[in-house]
Scaffold this active site. Structure first.
Site, short mmCIF file in Angstrom:
data_model
loop_
_atom_site.label_atom_id
_atom_site.label_comp_id
_atom_site.label_asym_id
_atom_site.label_seq_id
_atom_site.Cartn_x
_atom_site.Cartn_y
_atom_site.Cartn_z
N SER A 125 34.27 65.22 16.07
CA SER A 125 32.88 65.18 15.58
C SER A 125 32.45 63.73 15.36
O SER A 125 31.31 63.36 15.65
CB SER A 125 32.75 65.95 14.27
OG SER A 125 33.10 67.30 14.45
N LYS B 37 32.30 63.03 0.75
CA LYS B 37 32.15 62.50 2.11
C LYS B 37 30.70 62.67 2.55
O LYS B 37 30.13 63.76 2.41
CB LYS B 37 33.08 63.34 3.02
CG LYS B 37 33.51 62.63 4.28
CD LYS B 37 34.65 63.41 4.93
CE LYS B 37 34.57 63.41 6.43
NZ LYS B 37 35.56 64.29 7.06
N ARG C 19 45.26 68.16 18.99
CA ARG C 19 44.80 67.45 20.19
C ARG C 19 45.88 66.52 20.72
O ARG C 19 46.14 66.47 21.91
CB ARG C 19 43.55 66.62 19.87
CG ARG C 19 42.33 67.45 19.52
CD ARG C 19 41.25 66.60 18.90
NE ARG C 19 41.71 66.05 17.63
CZ ARG C 19 40.96 65.40 16.77
NH1 ARG C 19 39.69 65.19 17.03
NH2 ARG C 19 41.45 64.95 15.63
N HIS D 278 36.19 72.59 18.91
CA HIS D 278 36.27 73.58 17.81
C HIS D 278 35.99 74.98 18.35
O HIS D 278 36.70 75.94 18.01
CB HIS D 278 35.20 73.31 16.74
CG HIS D 278 35.35 72.04 15.96
ND1 HIS D 278 34.33 71.15 15.81
CD2 HIS D 278 36.40 71.55 15.25
CE1 HIS D 278 34.73 70.15 15.03
NE2 HIS D 278 35.99 70.37 14.69
O1 PNS Z 1 37.49 68.98 9.98
P1 PNS Z 1 38.37 68.30 8.98
O2 PNS Z 1 37.56 67.39 8.08
O3 PNS Z 1 39.55 67.61 9.60
O4 PNS Z 1 38.95 69.49 8.05
C1 PNS Z 1 39.88 69.22 7.04
C2 PNS Z 1 40.09 70.45 6.12
C3 PNS Z 1 38.78 70.97 5.60
C4 PNS Z 1 40.79 71.53 6.91
C5 PNS Z 1 40.99 69.93 4.99
O5 PNS Z 1 40.48 68.76 4.47
C6 PNS Z 1 41.15 70.94 3.85
O6 PNS Z 1 41.81 71.94 3.99
N1 PNS Z 1 40.50 70.63 2.70
C7 PNS Z 1 40.50 71.46 1.53
C8 PNS Z 1 41.25 70.81 0.38
C9 PNS Z 1 42.72 71.18 0.40
O7 PNS Z 1 43.08 72.34 0.49
N2 PNS Z 1 43.58 70.15 0.31
C10 PNS Z 1 45.01 70.30 0.26
C11 PNS Z 1 45.64 70.21 1.61
S1 PNS Z 1 47.39 70.15 1.45
#
Ligand code: PNS
Length: 158
Positions: free
Chosen positions: A127, A41, A90, A17
């Site tokens: 993570s 979560k 990745r 990150h």
């Molecule tokens: O580190 P992560 O858990 O892979 O991050 C995922 C994240 C936070 C980038 C993604 O879950 C997100 O954007 N969540 C917010 C909800 C949202 O906008 N959902 C619609 C996506 S199309």
């Protein structure tokens, strides 16, 4: 002012990150690291603990700020006048997932997503894996910033 957001759960931040955040900070005037508040979560660190870690490990990067958000990422972008999202890729399976999300986010709002290939040194890193290794006593030094390493050990081994 050219702004982007680096969103994620960051539970906890890894060197992968940090690499993406640092490289974004070299390309853009302002990088907002946005930590998702996800009540569904379970997490090892609270959102505020994650924010504190992120602020500490990015303190040498003056154009990086750390915020939390809930709801849709595109709403956070709109409310903060941020036109683009940076996502690290990745492996090819990341791309499958991220492409769908990028297209949905664009459809919802016009917010762009830019994909940045992860440094190959960290292409295996997540993570979840870091927490799993640390939980069973494995060595995660070099995979996370030193501060995070220390906090992980404290949290997992009491
Ligand atoms: O580190 P992560 O858990 O892979 O991050 C995922 C994240 C936070 C980038 C993604 O879950 C997100 O954007 N969540 C917010 C909800 C949202 O906008 N959902 C619609 C996506 S199309």
């Amino acid at each position: 002012m050219r702004r982007v957001v680096c969103p994620g759960s960051f539970d906890p931040i890894t060197n992968g990150h940090l690499d993406i955040i640092g490289r974004s900070a070299r390309l853009y005037d302002e990088v907002t690291v946005a930590v998702l508040i996800n009540v569904e979560k379970s997490s090892l660190f609270t959102v505020d603990e994650r924010i504190e870690m992120l602020q500490t490990v990015t303190k040498e990067l003056p154009n990086v700020k750390v915020r939390k958000f809930h709801g849709l990422l595109v709403d956070f972008c709109r409310n903060n006048d941020i036109p683009a999202i940076v996502k690290g890729i990745r492996v090819v399976s990341d791309f499958d997932y991220e492409l769908q999300m990028a297209q949905l986010n664009y459809r919802l709002s016009g917010v762009e997503t830019l994909f940045m290939p992860t440094n190959p040194e960290y292409s295996f890193l997540s993570s979840s894996r870091v927490k799993e290794i640390a939980r069973y006593g494995g060595d995660v030094s070099g995979l996370v910033p030193d501060l995070v390493h220390k906090l992980l050990i404290e949290r997992l081994r009491g």
